[in-house]
Design an enzyme around this catalytic site. Structure first.
Site, PDB file in Angstrom:
ATOM      1  N   GLU A 264       0.869  -1.174   0.000  1.00 10.76           N
ATOM      2  CA  GLU A 264       0.000   0.000   0.000  1.00 10.76           C
ATOM      3  C   GLU A 264       0.904   1.221   0.000  1.00 10.76           C
ATOM      4  O   GLU A 264       1.727   1.388   0.903  1.00 10.76           O
ATOM      5  CB  GLU A 264      -0.911   0.008   1.227  1.00 10.76           C
ATOM      6  CG  GLU A 264      -1.885   1.173   1.238  1.00 10.76           C
ATOM      7  CD  GLU A 264      -2.657   1.274   2.535  1.00 10.76           C
ATOM      8  OE1 GLU A 264      -2.875   2.420   2.996  1.00 10.76           O
ATOM      9  OE2 GLU A 264      -3.033   0.226   3.100  1.00 10.76           O
ATOM     10  N   CYS A 301      -4.061   7.275   5.300  1.00 11.67           N
ATOM     11  CA  CYS A 301      -3.893   6.978   3.878  1.00 11.67           C
ATOM     12  C   CYS A 301      -5.176   7.261   3.102  1.00 11.67           C
ATOM     13  O   CYS A 301      -5.154   7.293   1.871  1.00 11.67           O
ATOM     14  CB  CYS A 301      -3.460   5.532   3.688  1.00 11.67           C
ATOM     15  SG  CYS A 301      -4.409   4.345   4.633  1.00 11.67           S
TER      16      CYS A 301
END
Length: 533
Positions: A264, A301
């Site tokens: 990620e 995020c």
């Protein structure tokens, strides 16, 4: 008076808390509110410790793969219980190391989310839900997802000391649920939190009777050693959450060795304010946007990094309201000096590409602080410099993109890279606009959201915390949500004409556990003889 050096904490390798062998340095956690070092010292491991951990995990892989699922589930549940029993001390340490608020963030939100993930992983283990058994009676073929038979290397990020911690978070729970040993690489922003979690994990491991090297943890090692480890063919997979540069370097090393790397990386999570919703509740949306952008000092995020706002009276009112919120806010405390530097560079890149500063932009003191920052750019300029103007400014910062209508919104949507999320605010008058914008945005985001900001990530079997590159390295997998997250760390095993009594339990004719299986194209929980009858 002579100041005594801080004691150096041990590492967890092969069932033993022991001093690092030939460390190449040491570090301490920092209090982000002051910038001062706190707590004991932690070793920066050299090649000897990394090799020892990898060799031990490799040796334990076959035994763990053959471990009965009930013992894996028991470990996960015992670990969750231990975390809850130690919650007060864990929250205190995590707060000191990250400056994240104890309430509600750490104690009432993130720690319960972490234990919930562990228990959901245990549930998936008991139900075999992650294995997806398939039986083709005509061809006498049977298949399921099974352990990799190799260790998984997990890198934890700085922004979730519990829920994504390398020794406790979703990647950890997923890899263990698939019966793979884990080598956890803790994040240097919260080493004390990671150590305390690792001690609880190891105690639960012993209680459940898992192989001693099923769970190991190293606090830190340098990039060269990390790259070499990521490319070692003894690894089965890598789970990584962090910076794009770091993740891509590890992925390149893993790709060269044929090792799956689930990374990620970064995301700006575009938010589109469609005309009807903006006219109906634009001032309220400005408050909602500001709250989301500054939550956790913007260090999510899924932070709303780009907001697309139509021109006109309602759009102007939204911008002015948002600008006022940002301008009145005090500087936010960031995790570290590195995060502060990264944020400053990101804002500088946006401004160099044509974005104008509306509010914020300043640093603060003491410690690592930055004012909530709002920027603005015209859609024409955004379309001229789409790559630079999608730079992630990780922290309490966001870019407004002003568009001339829905058609230009679609152009902007088409220009986006892959993202974790994309959000559309709409009302009943926006259906046509929704269809146009969503059609352009849908292939570019993992999760499409309506009428709420993207910062919440529910731990649900239906969640996708993933997305197209460069938000992640693979668009088909999620880092959150059981059982889907477990399947990243599994191999597809097929059995051709193998005698029934030699098959794994969930592929045999009799189905004592009531596992959901696909038999000749239909999902059911029946025994095979019942199904055939």
């Amino acid at each position: 008076m002579t100041t005594q050096p801080a004691p150096v904490q041990p590492v967890l390798i092969d069932g033993d808390w022991r001093a690092a062998s030939a460390p190449v340095g040491q570090f301490r956690a920092e209090n982000p509110t002051t910038g001062e070092a706190i707590g004991p010292a932690f070793p920066i491991c050299g090649a000897a410790d990394v090799e020892a951990a990898l060799a031990a995990a490799t040796a334990a892989a076959a035994e763990l793969a053959a471990t009965p699922p009930e013992r894996i589930a028991a470990f996960l549940e015992a670990y969750a219980d231990a975390i809850e029993a130690d919650a007060e001390a864990l929250v205190d340490i995590a707060h000191a190391e990250t400056a994240l608020p104890k309430q509600p963030r750490l104690a009432a939100v993130e720690l319960p989310r972490t234990t919930n993930q562990l228990r959901l992983a245990a549930k998936a283990v008991r139900s075999y839900a992650w294995t997806q058994p398939v039986i083709d009676t005509a061809a006498n073929l049977r298949s399921h997802l099974a352990p990799l038979g190799k260790p998984v290397l997990v890198f934890g990020p700085n922004n979730f000391p519990f829920a994504f911690n390398a020794i406790a978070g979703s990647d950890f729970a997923s890899a263990i649920a698939a019966r793979n040993p884990v080598i956890a690489k803790a994040h240097p922003s919260h080493p004390g939190t990671s150590e305390r979690l690792a001690r609880a994990a190891f105690a639960a491991l012993r209680q459940a009777g898992l192989p001693a090297a099923s769970v190991q943890m190293l606090y830190h090692f340098d990039h060269a050693i990390g790259g070499k480890l990521a490319g070692d063919a003894r690894l089965g997979a890598i789970g990584f959450t962090g910076s794009r540069a770091g993740g891509l370097a590890l992925k390149a090393a893993a790709d060269a060795a044929g090792i799956p790397a689930y990374v990620e990386l970064s995301s700006v999570n575009p938010v589109f304010l469609l005309p009807g919703a903006l006219a109906e509740r634009g001032i309220a949306l400005a408050q909602e946007f500001f709250t989301s952008c500054t939550m956790g000092s913007g260090q999510f995020c899924t932070n709303p990094g780009v907001v697309i706002v139509p021109r006109g009276e309602a759009g102007d009112a939204f911008v002015e309201a948002a600008k006022a919120h940002f301008a009145a806010a005090a500087p936010s405390v960031l995790f570290s000096g590195g995060v502060l530097e990264h944020l400053q560079k990101g804002i500088a890149t946006l401004r160099a590409a044509g974005a104008q500063l509306l509010a914020g932009g300043d640093t603060g003191s003491p410690g690592y602080r930055h004012a909530p920052t709002l920027l603005e750019v015209d859609a024409t300029q955004f379309l001229r410099e789409p790559q630079a103007l999608q730079t992630e400014a990780f922290g309490p910062a966001s870019l407004l993109v002003r568009v001339d209508g829905v058609a230009q919104m679609v152009q902007v949507a088409t220009a986006f890279e892959g993202n974790l999320t994309g959000t559309l605010y709409a009302n009943s008058a926006d259906d046509a606009a929704w269809n146009d914008v969503a059609q352009a945005l849908r292939p570019r985001v993992g999760r499409l959201i309506a009428n709420r900001m993207p910062t919440g990530v529910a731990v649900s079997a239906a969640m996708n915390h993933g997305g197209p590159y460069p938000s992640t390295g693979h668009p088909g997998f999620t880092a959150v949500g059981m059982p889907a997250a477990i399947r990243r760390f599994a191999a597809l095993h097929s059995y051709d004409n193998v005698p029934e009594h030699l098959l794994p339990p969930e592929l045999r004719d009799h189905n004592p556990g009531g596992v959901a299986r696909q038999i000749d194209g239909c999902w059911c929980v029946d025994d095979l003889e019942t199904k055939q009858a």
